[in-house]
Scaffold this motif. Sequence first.
Motif, PDB file in Angstrom:
ATOM      1  N   THR A  53       0.073  14.634 -26.594  1.00 56.76           N
ATOM      2  CA  THR A  53       0.640  15.325 -25.438  1.00 56.76           C
ATOM      3  C   THR A  53       0.991  16.776 -25.754  1.00 56.76           C
ATOM      4  OG1 THR A  53       2.935  14.645 -25.864  1.00 56.76           O
ATOM      5  CG2 THR A  53       1.565  13.151 -24.537  1.00 56.76           C
ATOM      6  N   ARG A  54       0.971  17.142 -27.032  1.00 54.17           N
ATOM      7  CA  ARG A  54       1.283  18.525 -27.422  1.00 54.17           C
ATOM      8  C   ARG A  54       0.040  19.363 -27.715  1.00 54.17           C
ATOM      9  NH1 ARG A  54       6.074  19.359 -31.475  1.00 54.17           N
ATOM     10  NH2 ARG A  54       5.758  21.441 -30.639  1.00 54.17           N
ATOM     11  N   ILE A  55      -1.163  18.792 -27.608  1.00 58.81           N
ATOM     12  CA  ILE A  55      -2.368  19.512 -28.009  1.00 58.81           C
ATOM     13  C   ILE A  55      -2.558  20.819 -27.246  1.00 58.81           C
ATOM     14  CG2 ILE A  55      -3.989  18.329 -26.466  1.00 58.81           C
ATOM     15  CD1 ILE A  55      -4.585  19.488 -30.132  1.00 58.81           C
ATOM     16  N   GLY A  56      -2.086  20.880 -26.014  1.00 58.80           N
ATOM     17  CA  GLY A  56      -2.218  22.108 -25.231  1.00 58.80           C
ATOM     18  C   GLY A  56      -1.524  23.307 -25.841  1.00 58.80           C
ATOM     19  N   GLU A  57      -0.543  23.075 -26.705  1.00 58.78           N
ATOM     20  CA  GLU A  57       0.147  24.174 -27.389  1.00 58.78           C
ATOM     21  C   GLU A  57      -0.720  24.799 -28.472  1.00 58.78           C
ATOM     22  OE1 GLU A  57       4.087  23.084 -28.898  1.00 58.78           O
ATOM     23  OE2 GLU A  57       3.998  21.339 -27.565  1.00 58.78           O
ATOM     24  N   PHE A  58      -1.741  24.078 -28.925  1.00 56.82           N
ATOM     25  CA  PHE A  58      -2.454  24.490 -30.130  1.00 56.82           C
ATOM     26  C   PHE A  58      -3.945  24.731 -29.942  1.00 56.82           C
ATOM     27  CE2 PHE A  58       0.932  21.399 -31.158  1.00 56.82           C
ATOM     28  CZ  PHE A  58       1.860  22.314 -31.628  1.00 56.82           C
ATOM     29  N   SER A  59      -4.608  23.918 -29.182  1.00 51.82           N
ATOM     30  CA  SER A  59      -6.064  23.973 -29.054  1.00 51.82           C
ATOM     31  C   SER A  59      -6.520  25.078 -28.107  1.00 51.82           C
ATOM     32  CB  SER A  59      -6.597  22.637 -28.543  1.00 51.82           C
ATOM     33  OG  SER A  59      -7.971  22.730 -28.249  1.00 51.82           O
ATOM     34  N   PRO A  60      -7.561  25.813 -28.471  1.00 53.92           N
ATOM     35  CA  PRO A  60      -8.102  26.806 -27.548  1.00 53.92           C
ATOM     36  C   PRO A  60      -8.973  26.190 -26.446  1.00 53.92           C
ATOM     37  CG  PRO A  60      -9.269  26.910 -29.644  1.00 53.92           C
ATOM     38  CD  PRO A  60      -8.163  25.906 -29.809  1.00 53.92           C
ATOM     39  N   GLU A  61      -9.308  24.895 -26.558  1.00 53.77           N
ATOM     40  CA  GLU A  61     -10.146  24.254 -25.543  1.00 53.77           C
ATOM     41  C   GLU A  61      -9.444  23.140 -24.773  1.00 53.77           C
ATOM     42  OE1 GLU A  61     -14.726  24.902 -26.992  1.00 53.77           O
ATOM     43  OE2 GLU A  61     -13.938  22.884 -27.006  1.00 53.77           O
ATOM     44  N   THR A  62      -8.680  22.310 -25.451  1.00 55.13           N
ATOM     45  CA  THR A  62      -8.003  21.205 -24.782  1.00 55.13           C
ATOM     46  C   THR A  62      -6.606  21.664 -24.406  1.00 55.13           C
ATOM     47  OG1 THR A  62      -9.277  19.632 -26.085  1.00 55.13           O
ATOM     48  CG2 THR A  62      -7.335  18.777 -24.954  1.00 55.13           C
ATOM     49  N   PHE A  63      -6.363  21.811 -23.111  1.00 56.64           N
ATOM     50  CA  PHE A  63      -5.097  22.412 -22.695  1.00 56.64           C
ATOM     51  C   PHE A  63      -4.050  21.406 -22.255  1.00 56.64           C
ATOM     52  CE2 PHE A  63      -8.045  22.680 -19.151  1.00 56.64           C
ATOM     53  CZ  PHE A  63      -7.305  22.246 -18.065  1.00 56.64           C
ATOM     54  N   GLU A  64      -4.417  20.124 -22.185  1.00 53.86           N
ATOM     55  CA  GLU A  64      -3.417  19.083 -21.947  1.00 53.86           C
ATOM     56  C   GLU A  64      -4.038  17.728 -22.275  1.00 53.86           C
ATOM     57  OE1 GLU A  64      -2.206  18.069 -17.869  1.00 53.86           O
ATOM     58  OE2 GLU A  64      -3.981  19.137 -17.139  1.00 53.86           O
ATOM     59  N   ALA A  65      -3.175  16.769 -22.535  1.00 51.25           N
ATOM     60  CA  ALA A  65      -3.612  15.381 -22.757  1.00 51.25           C
ATOM     61  C   ALA A  65      -2.461  14.472 -22.386  1.00 51.25           C
ATOM     62  CB  ALA A  65      -4.026  15.169 -24.209  1.00 51.25           C
ATOM     63  N   ARG A  66      -2.836  13.249 -21.979  1.00 53.42           N
ATOM     64  CA  ARG A  66      -1.803  12.272 -21.649  1.00 53.42           C
ATOM     65  C   ARG A  66      -2.311  10.877 -21.983  1.00 53.42           C
ATOM     66  NH1 ARG A  66      -2.858  13.946 -15.898  1.00 53.42           N
ATOM     67  NH2 ARG A  66      -4.328  12.409 -15.100  1.00 53.42           N
ATOM     68  N   TRP A  67      -1.378  10.053 -22.437  1.00 53.02           N
ATOM     69  CA  TRP A  67      -1.686   8.659 -22.737  1.00 53.02           C
ATOM     70  C   TRP A  67      -2.001   7.936 -21.437  1.00 53.02           C
ATOM     71  CZ3 TRP A  67      -2.635   7.835 -27.620  1.00 53.02           C
ATOM     72  CH2 TRP A  67      -1.961   8.566 -28.595  1.00 53.02           C
ATOM     73  N   ILE A  68      -2.955   6.996 -21.472  1.00 56.72           N
ATOM     74  CA  ILE A  68      -3.349   6.258 -20.278  1.00 56.72           C
ATOM     75  C   ILE A  68      -3.521   4.775 -20.596  1.00 56.72           C
ATOM     76  CG2 ILE A  68      -4.477   8.239 -19.188  1.00 56.72           C
ATOM     77  CD1 ILE A  68      -7.197   6.955 -20.075  1.00 56.72           C
ATOM     78  N   PHE A 100      -6.196   7.926 -24.365  1.00 54.62           N
ATOM     79  CA  PHE A 100      -5.638   9.079 -23.681  1.00 54.62           C
ATOM     80  C   PHE A 100      -6.762   9.872 -23.042  1.00 54.62           C
ATOM     81  CE2 PHE A 100      -6.373  10.451 -28.052  1.00 54.62           C
ATOM     82  CZ  PHE A 100      -6.872  11.735 -27.946  1.00 54.62           C
ATOM     83  N   LYS A 101      -6.380  10.732 -22.118  1.00 55.09           N
ATOM     84  CA  LYS A 101      -7.330  11.635 -21.486  1.00 55.09           C
ATOM     85  C   LYS A 101      -6.993  13.047 -21.932  1.00 55.09           C
ATOM     86  CE  LYS A 101      -8.463  11.148 -17.157  1.00 55.09           C
ATOM     87  NZ  LYS A 101      -8.428  10.941 -15.696  1.00 55.09           N
ATOM     88  N   GLY A 102      -8.029  13.792 -22.302  1.00 59.94           N
ATOM     89  CA  GLY A 102      -7.863  15.193 -22.654  1.00 59.94           C
ATOM     90  C   GLY A 102      -8.465  16.067 -21.573  1.00 59.94           C
ATOM     91  N   HIS A 103      -7.749  17.097 -21.188  1.00 63.34           N
ATOM     92  CA  HIS A 103      -8.227  18.050 -20.190  1.00 63.34           C
ATOM     93  C   HIS A 103      -8.771  19.249 -20.948  1.00 63.34           C
ATOM     94  CE1 HIS A 103      -7.264  19.537 -15.839  1.00 63.34           C
ATOM     95  NE2 HIS A 103      -8.553  19.368 -16.048  1.00 63.34           N
ATOM     96  N   VAL A 104     -10.071  19.460 -20.832  1.00 64.96           N
ATOM     97  CA  VAL A 104     -10.791  20.422 -21.667  1.00 64.96           C
ATOM     98  C   VAL A 104     -11.323  21.567 -20.824  1.00 64.96           C
ATOM     99  CG1 VAL A 104     -12.806  20.694 -23.185  1.00 64.96           C
ATOM    100  CG2 VAL A 104     -11.480  18.566 -23.228  1.00 64.96           C
ATOM    101  N   ARG A 105     -11.207  22.767 -21.378  1.00 67.35           N
ATOM    102  CA  ARG A 105     -11.865  23.944 -20.818  1.00 67.35           C
ATOM    103  C   ARG A 105     -12.874  24.374 -21.880  1.00 67.35           C
ATOM    104  NH1 ARG A 105      -7.689  26.844 -19.881  1.00 67.35           N
ATOM    105  NH2 ARG A 105      -7.400  26.056 -17.790  1.00 67.35           N
ATOM    106  N   ARG A 106     -14.122  23.971 -21.692  1.00 70.86           N
ATOM    107  CA  ARG A 106     -15.171  24.186 -22.696  1.00 70.86           C
ATOM    108  C   ARG A 106     -15.241  25.652 -23.103  1.00 70.86           C
ATOM    109  NH1 ARG A 106     -18.070  20.495 -25.657  1.00 70.86           N
ATOM    110  NH2 ARG A 106     -20.171  21.180 -25.936  1.00 70.86           N
ATOM    111  N   ASN A 107     -15.252  25.874 -24.403  1.00 71.41           N
ATOM    112  CA  ASN A 107     -15.307  27.213 -24.993  1.00 71.41           C
ATOM    113  C   ASN A 107     -14.143  28.101 -24.544  1.00 71.41           C
ATOM    114  OD1 ASN A 107     -17.750  26.688 -26.405  1.00 71.41           O
ATOM    115  ND2 ASN A 107     -18.867  27.033 -24.509  1.00 71.41           N
ATOM    116  N   GLY A 108     -13.083  27.474 -24.038  1.00 73.03           N
ATOM    117  CA  GLY A 108     -11.913  28.227 -23.599  1.00 73.03           C
ATOM    118  C   GLY A 108     -12.091  28.902 -22.256  1.00 73.03           C
ATOM    119  N   ILE A 109     -13.274  28.774 -21.643  1.00 71.21           N
ATOM    120  CA  ILE A 109     -13.531  29.446 -20.361  1.00 71.21           C
ATOM    121  C   ILE A 109     -14.052  28.517 -19.274  1.00 71.21           C
ATOM    122  CG2 ILE A 109     -13.865  31.767 -21.295  1.00 71.21           C
ATOM    123  CD1 ILE A 109     -16.878  31.251 -21.246  1.00 71.21           C
TER     124      ILE A 109
END
Length: 158
Positions: free
Chosen positions: A32-47, A59-68
């Motif tokens: 749930t903290r990956i959004g603080e660190f990753s340049p591509e995955t900006f949020e995640a939550r357990w499911i 869990f599901k990860g919300h990804v912005r491919r290549n940061g864009i």
Amino acid sequence: MIDKLFRPLTGEVTVHMDAPPTVVWDLVSDVTRIGEFSPETFEARWIRGSSGPEVGAQFKGHVRRNGIGPTYWTLCTVTACEPERVFEFAVGNDEVTANNWGYRLEPEAGGTRVTEYFRVQPNLMMRAYWLALGPLRGRTNERGMRTTLERMKAVVES
């Protein structure tokens, strides 16, 4: 050409952190903290009833491919979970895994040697993708892993 088909579909980056494995573990295994660190995955939550790191947790990860972009959700399943040693998860759906990501932790010089790694599944589709885009994607992954680890390092060392 044949050599390219059989080259490893992996990469890793290692950073020393001046913090004990228990502190680093709490950070790398809290998706749930990956959004603080990753340049591509900006949020995640357990499911699906999962609430923390254990083998089989999802869990599901919300990804912005290549940061864009593009932006999408990925399903992830924890495949290895050894507190203070290894945290790994598969990315894909319930039937097909595209790749695995993980962290290895080793005590080192009063701190922790942290390695983030990825491993692309060696099926025909992924080999074709890696043949075409592997060098570029591999470099992007390695830059992203270094950024992620350096950001984590700043948190655990503060």
